[in-house]
Design a protein around this motif. Sequence first.
Motif, short mmCIF file in Angstrom:
data_model
loop_
_atom_site.label_atom_id
_atom_site.label_comp_id
_atom_site.label_asym_id
_atom_site.label_seq_id
_atom_site.Cartn_x
_atom_site.Cartn_y
_atom_site.Cartn_z
N ASN A 92 -12.54 9.86 -3.43
CA ASN A 92 -13.49 8.75 -3.29
C ASN A 92 -12.85 7.41 -3.60
O ASN A 92 -12.09 7.28 -4.56
N MET A 93 -13.15 6.41 -2.77
CA MET A 93 -12.70 5.05 -2.99
C MET A 93 -13.94 4.18 -3.16
O MET A 93 -14.46 3.62 -2.19
N GLY A 94 -14.42 4.11 -4.39
CA GLY A 94 -15.64 3.37 -4.67
C GLY A 94 -15.44 2.36 -5.78
O GLY A 94 -14.34 2.15 -6.28
N VAL A 95 -16.53 1.75 -6.19
CA VAL A 95 -16.48 0.74 -7.24
C VAL A 95 -15.98 1.34 -8.55
O VAL A 95 -15.22 0.71 -9.29
N ALA A 96 -16.39 2.56 -8.85
CA ALA A 96 -16.03 3.18 -10.13
C ALA A 96 -14.53 3.39 -10.29
O ALA A 96 -14.04 3.55 -11.40
N GLN A 97 -13.79 3.38 -9.19
CA GLN A 97 -12.35 3.64 -9.26
C GLN A 97 -11.53 2.37 -9.52
O GLN A 97 -10.40 2.47 -10.01
N GLY A 98 -12.04 1.21 -9.20
CA GLY A 98 -11.28 -0.02 -9.44
C GLY A 98 -9.92 0.00 -8.76
O GLY A 98 -8.89 -0.29 -9.38
N MET A 99 -9.88 0.30 -7.48
CA MET A 99 -8.61 0.59 -6.79
C MET A 99 -7.83 -0.64 -6.34
O MET A 99 -6.73 -0.49 -5.81
N ASP A 100 -8.35 -1.83 -6.55
CA ASP A 100 -7.55 -3.03 -6.22
C ASP A 100 -6.22 -3.00 -6.95
O ASP A 100 -5.22 -3.54 -6.46
N LYS A 101 -6.20 -2.38 -8.12
CA LYS A 101 -4.96 -2.29 -8.90
C LYS A 101 -3.86 -1.55 -8.13
O LYS A 101 -2.68 -1.87 -8.26
N LEU A 102 -4.28 -0.56 -7.34
CA LEU A 102 -3.29 0.21 -6.58
C LEU A 102 -2.76 -0.59 -5.39
O LEU A 102 -1.58 -0.46 -5.03
N ILE A 103 -3.61 -1.40 -4.79
CA ILE A 103 -3.13 -2.27 -3.71
C ILE A 103 -2.20 -3.34 -4.28
O ILE A 103 -1.17 -3.69 -3.68
N ASP A 104 -2.53 -3.84 -5.47
CA ASP A 104 -1.64 -4.81 -6.13
C ASP A 104 -0.30 -4.16 -6.46
O ASP A 104 0.76 -4.81 -6.38
N LEU A 105 -0.32 -2.89 -6.84
CA LEU A 105 0.92 -2.14 -7.11
C LEU A 105 1.78 -2.09 -5.84
O LEU A 105 2.99 -2.36 -5.90
N ALA A 106 1.16 -1.73 -4.73
CA ALA A 106 1.91 -1.67 -3.48
C ALA A 106 2.45 -3.04 -3.10
O ALA A 106 3.56 -3.16 -2.57
N THR A 107 1.68 -4.07 -3.39
CA THR A 107 2.12 -5.44 -3.08
C THR A 107 3.35 -5.80 -3.91
O THR A 107 4.33 -6.37 -3.40
N ALA A 108 3.33 -5.45 -5.18
CA ALA A 108 4.45 -5.78 -6.07
C ALA A 108 5.73 -5.06 -5.66
O ALA A 108 6.83 -5.57 -5.90
N LEU A 109 5.59 -3.89 -5.02
CA LEU A 109 6.76 -3.07 -4.66
C LEU A 109 7.05 -3.10 -3.16
O LEU A 109 7.80 -2.26 -2.66
N ARG A 110 6.49 -4.08 -2.46
CA ARG A 110 6.61 -4.11 -1.00
C ARG A 110 8.05 -4.23 -0.51
O ARG A 110 8.38 -3.77 0.58
N GLU A 111 8.93 -4.84 -1.31
CA GLU A 111 10.32 -5.03 -0.89
C GLU A 111 11.21 -3.87 -1.27
O GLU A 111 12.38 -3.81 -0.89
N ASP A 112 10.69 -2.93 -2.05
CA ASP A 112 11.47 -1.78 -2.51
C ASP A 112 11.18 -0.60 -1.58
O ASP A 112 10.10 0.01 -1.65
N GLU A 113 12.12 -0.27 -0.72
CA GLU A 113 11.89 0.74 0.31
C GLU A 113 11.88 2.17 -0.23
O GLU A 113 11.68 3.11 0.53
N ARG A 114 12.05 2.31 -1.53
CA ARG A 114 11.92 3.65 -2.11
C ARG A 114 10.46 4.10 -2.14
O ARG A 114 10.18 5.30 -2.19
N PHE A 115 9.52 3.16 -2.14
CA PHE A 115 8.13 3.47 -2.42
C PHE A 115 7.26 3.48 -1.17
O PHE A 115 7.36 2.61 -0.30
N GLY A 116 6.36 4.48 -1.11
CA GLY A 116 5.32 4.53 -0.11
C GLY A 116 4.00 4.90 -0.77
O GLY A 116 3.98 5.67 -1.74
#
Length: 411
Positions: free
Chosen positions: A233-257
């Motif tokens: 589930n991707m709902g309000v209770a999960q607060g998943m913006d943090k995970l998109i911010d994580l992906a943003t911070a590591l966007r230049e590191d090609e090790r991560f998907g």
Amino acid sequence: MEAILTAWPRVKLAFITDAYPPMRSSGAVLMRDLTVRMAERGHDVTVMVPAPQLSTGYQVERERGVDIVRLKTAETRDRPYPVRLAAEMAMPFLMRRRLKTSAIDLTAFDGVVWYSPSIFFGPLARSLKARSGAPGYLILRDIFPEWAADLGLITRGPAFRLLQSIARGQYRVADVIGVQTPGNLAFFADDIARGKDVEVLQNWTDPGVPGECSIDVANGPLSGRTVFAYTGNMGVAQGMDKLIDLATALREDERFGFLFVGRGSEAGRLKALAETRGLANCAFHDEIGIDEMPGLFAQVDVGMVALDHRHSWHNIPGKFIAYTHAGLPVLASVNPGNDMIALVEAEGVGRVSTDPAGADLPELARAMVESREALRASGVRAKALAQRLFSVDAAASQIEFALAKSHKVMP
């Protein structure tokens, strides 16, 4: 316990849940795995589930030794809150009415087990208990409506007090209440559950065998990367913006998907946010069948968990259990004090952030991928943890024990 189960070797059990396959939620998986295992252990198992989509009053199916009774009710999902509340309040009474017209013997049950959420099954459970003279076990997976108030989804006004009264009504119906973490025992420290047995019933799952999966990571945009997967589930209770911010911070590191699989009220917004930021390291997929999940987990490297930091109660989500059974180390972002923190750290099965914005998640993710050997070792420990603590057999045995004790068949 063995003496009790010998005295109570084969019984008829009623299970009530609002989620069961073909639904794909974690609750549906939990209840499918538990009821199938109860049937495999020799019990006669009947599952009762609301089914708004039915054109008839009820429908009975048999699958893997379990009788599934689907009962026509009003639709509750994806409705305006006032409409949904009215439908959910009516749900147990409609189910009881449909049951009376069915061929199900409502006086034959030796135990009644129900799953919350939903909080509205108290009247149905009370009716089945009274007809059968059977004990009742409440599987309580979250403290509602308290968590909704913590997240600002509801004010502590009249609606909150109504929902609180309904939730406490189901506590009064139960003989035994199984909460999912030790931290949740504190909620029942006063007179909320006076005269009830309250115990920790850990989440569980049957890990299944990896097979076909409609998602092919190796031939997708994340090929060749260390894949961090979020499922469910991707709902309000999960607060998943943090995970998109994580992906943003590591966007230049090609090790991560970063792979996101599931649905929910926030799924569309999160996908659009990743597209707006041009995150080539992210891939989104709609939910997949529960039998496909082992095949998906076999293709990824790390499982991700997210909970909104405003939660004040403890929660170990079903996805965490599924990840550990699959041998996946975990990267989690949870509320401070959550029981998951000590569990993950003590068992060495991943990394946990309690920062409200998840500011330390990039650092934790980098630390996890520095050594493939260390990552693999975390996965081995995760699998061992799941087999020890989160097995469906352990949950089944605990519920059997509690019902047998409440049924006064203790030797």
